[in-house]
Scaffold this active site. Sequence first.
Site, mmCIF file in Angstrom:
data_model
loop_
_atom_site.group_PDB
_atom_site.id
_atom_site.type_symbol
_atom_site.label_atom_id
_atom_site.label_comp_id
_atom_site.label_asym_id
_atom_site.label_seq_id
_atom_site.Cartn_x
_atom_site.Cartn_y
_atom_site.Cartn_z
ATOM 1 N N LYS A 121 0.830 -1.216 0.000
ATOM 2 C CA LYS A 121 0.000 0.000 0.000
ATOM 3 C C LYS A 121 0.860 1.259 0.000
ATOM 4 O O LYS A 121 0.463 2.278 -0.564
ATOM 5 C CB LYS A 121 -0.997 -0.011 1.166
ATOM 6 C CG LYS A 121 -2.068 -1.083 0.993
ATOM 7 C CD LYS A 121 -3.475 -0.622 1.299
ATOM 8 C CE LYS A 121 -4.480 -1.618 0.697
ATOM 9 N NZ LYS A 121 -5.806 -1.582 1.227
ATOM 10 N N LYS A 203 -4.447 -10.615 -6.839
ATOM 11 C CA LYS A 203 -5.721 -10.884 -6.164
ATOM 12 C C LYS A 203 -6.806 -9.916 -6.653
ATOM 13 O O LYS A 203 -6.511 -8.777 -7.013
ATOM 14 C CB LYS A 203 -5.535 -10.844 -4.645
ATOM 15 C CG LYS A 203 -5.968 -9.589 -3.965
ATOM 16 C CD LYS A 203 -5.976 -9.675 -2.455
ATOM 17 C CE LYS A 203 -6.374 -8.283 -1.965
ATOM 18 N NZ LYS A 203 -7.304 -8.190 -0.906
ATOM 19 N N LYS A 206 -11.245 -4.885 -4.382
ATOM 20 C CA LYS A 206 -12.369 -3.993 -4.658
ATOM 21 C C LYS A 206 -11.914 -2.590 -5.016
ATOM 22 O O LYS A 206 -12.680 -1.811 -5.559
ATOM 23 C CB LYS A 206 -13.394 -4.008 -3.530
ATOM 24 C CG LYS A 206 -12.911 -3.724 -2.138
ATOM 25 C CD LYS A 206 -14.113 -3.812 -1.192
ATOM 26 C CE LYS A 206 -13.790 -4.366 0.164
ATOM 27 N NZ LYS A 206 -12.830 -3.562 0.941
HETATM 28 P P1 ATP Z 1 -9.138 -3.122 -0.878
HETATM 29 O O1 ATP Z 1 -9.020 -3.345 -2.350
HETATM 30 O O2 ATP Z 1 -9.977 -1.935 -0.509
HETATM 31 O O3 ATP Z 1 -7.843 -3.205 -0.138
HETATM 32 P P2 ATP Z 1 -10.050 -5.832 -0.476
HETATM 33 O O4 ATP Z 1 -10.852 -6.241 -1.662
HETATM 34 O O5 ATP Z 1 -8.702 -6.418 -0.320
HETATM 35 O O6 ATP Z 1 -10.041 -4.270 -0.344
HETATM 36 P P3 ATP Z 1 -10.770 -6.039 2.350
HETATM 37 O O7 ATP Z 1 -11.823 -5.176 2.964
HETATM 38 O O8 ATP Z 1 -9.366 -5.678 2.620
HETATM 39 O O9 ATP Z 1 -10.961 -6.169 0.776
HETATM 40 O O10 ATP Z 1 -11.054 -7.532 2.791
HETATM 41 C C1 ATP Z 1 -12.270 -8.049 3.295
HETATM 42 C C2 ATP Z 1 -12.166 -9.547 3.406
HETATM 43 O O11 ATP Z 1 -12.144 -10.124 2.095
HETATM 44 C C3 ATP Z 1 -10.887 -10.048 4.081
HETATM 45 O O12 ATP Z 1 -11.197 -11.168 4.881
HETATM 46 C C4 ATP Z 1 -9.992 -10.437 2.948
HETATM 47 O O13 ATP Z 1 -9.050 -11.426 3.305
HETATM 48 C C5 ATP Z 1 -11.007 -10.978 1.962
HETATM 49 N N1 ATP Z 1 -10.538 -10.852 0.578
HETATM 50 C C6 ATP Z 1 -10.185 -9.697 -0.054
HETATM 51 N N2 ATP Z 1 -9.852 -9.943 -1.330
HETATM 52 C C7 ATP Z 1 -9.970 -11.290 -1.507
HETATM 53 C C8 ATP Z 1 -9.765 -12.154 -2.617
HETATM 54 N N3 ATP Z 1 -9.365 -11.683 -3.786
HETATM 55 N N4 ATP Z 1 -9.976 -13.474 -2.461
HETATM 56 C C9 ATP Z 1 -10.401 -13.965 -1.261
HETATM 57 N N5 ATP Z 1 -10.620 -13.197 -0.180
HETATM 58 C C10 ATP Z 1 -10.421 -11.875 -0.279
#
Ligand code: ATP
Length: 338
Positions: A121, A203, A206
């Site tokens: 980040k 990965k 969002k």
């Molecule tokens: P950002 O892009 O805003 O960093 P993010 O998509 O990584 O967000 P988080 O809010 O950080 O989402 O994560 C929420 C939950 O979803 C956490 O338990 C995280 O481990 C899970 N998660 C996030 N992305 C994935 C993915 N691609 N596959 C499986 N689990 C995920």
Amino acid sequence: MTTGNTQNAQKKIILSGIQPTGTITLGNYLGAVQNWQRMQADFNSIFFIADLHALTVRREPAEFRQTAINFFAQLLACGISPENAIIYFQSHVRQHAELAWILNCNTYVGEASRMTQFKDKSAKHADNVNMGLMDYPVLMAADILLFNSDLVPVGIDQKQHLELTRDLAIRFNNRYGETFKVPDGYIPKTGAKICSLQDPTAKMSKSDPDQNATVSIIDDEATIVRRFKRAVTDSGAEICVREDKPGISNLITIYSAIENKSAAEVEREFEGKGYGDFKIAVGEAVAARFKPIREEYARYISDKEYIAKIAKDGAEKAAVLAERTLRKVKKKVGLTSF
Ligand code: ATP
Ligand code: LTN
């Protein structure tokens, strides 16, 4: 006996959070939220919108506020129910930030700066490497330790943060006497890392600016199927899980998580079929799963009063539980109280 979301001493405690940015994606759903929904009735369940964590990246205030409310409605739409779980906004329970401060004083700069997510980040937001970004996992440890959580259902990307949480709990217990329960992660066998539809080596996230890389739980069927049709696949024609086939492997993972089938079963089902047919089948399966969620979301988001009531009730309950731990911690470290 439990009624509604009151705590039952017989049950173990699960806790997890999600940052309110964008909308809940397929990755968040399969890695985390689907498990919350499946586990909530068998545990004392605590789920929150990690709005303080989301502040580590600059947000436009009005949009941020709305996104957080939308997230709350999305969790309800996914079947996270106030009958089974305490659901609230992290920022409504001040004990999170208070415990984070005390944990900060027991966390080394070295260990926080070694976190992969902090490094990623920091590179991504080079103009805003703020203290919160480095402190992110300490706040997460506070979230977890406040509630004596047994299990923390998350995707694989959070594993390192969970390990830090365990280290901090053990260190604190050694230094001040038994205080925190040392939690375990709960990482699903299938779905712990869903990859981007446009770059299957990264990965699904969002906050990805490429709309085609993700699907959201509230996208409509046409959008979802279109995104899958456009998904980047690999050379060759065989539908199988293989290291040199990250695109198809990712689609197989998605399909098997949605349909509750093993990868081998999926490979058999699509033997002899082309990539095109497979992509449509995956898109349709995902769209079918998300259709009722999208419909429920429309219902919840139009009832702000209901959301406010559940969130307020959740925060009150969470604060009572959190305060018990915080009071104990303050005493252990030698803060005065009269
Ligand atoms: P950002 O892009 O805003 O960093 P993010 O998509 O990584 O967000 P988080 O809010 O950080 O989402 O994560 C929420 C939950 O979803 C956490 O338990 C995280 O481990 C899970 N998660 C996030 N992305 C994935 C993915 N691609 N596959 C499986 N689990 C995920
Ligand atoms: N950092 C998590 C969100 C989160 C969380 C938590 C998850 C904040 N606090 C406590 C589990 C337990 C993420 O998914 N990025």
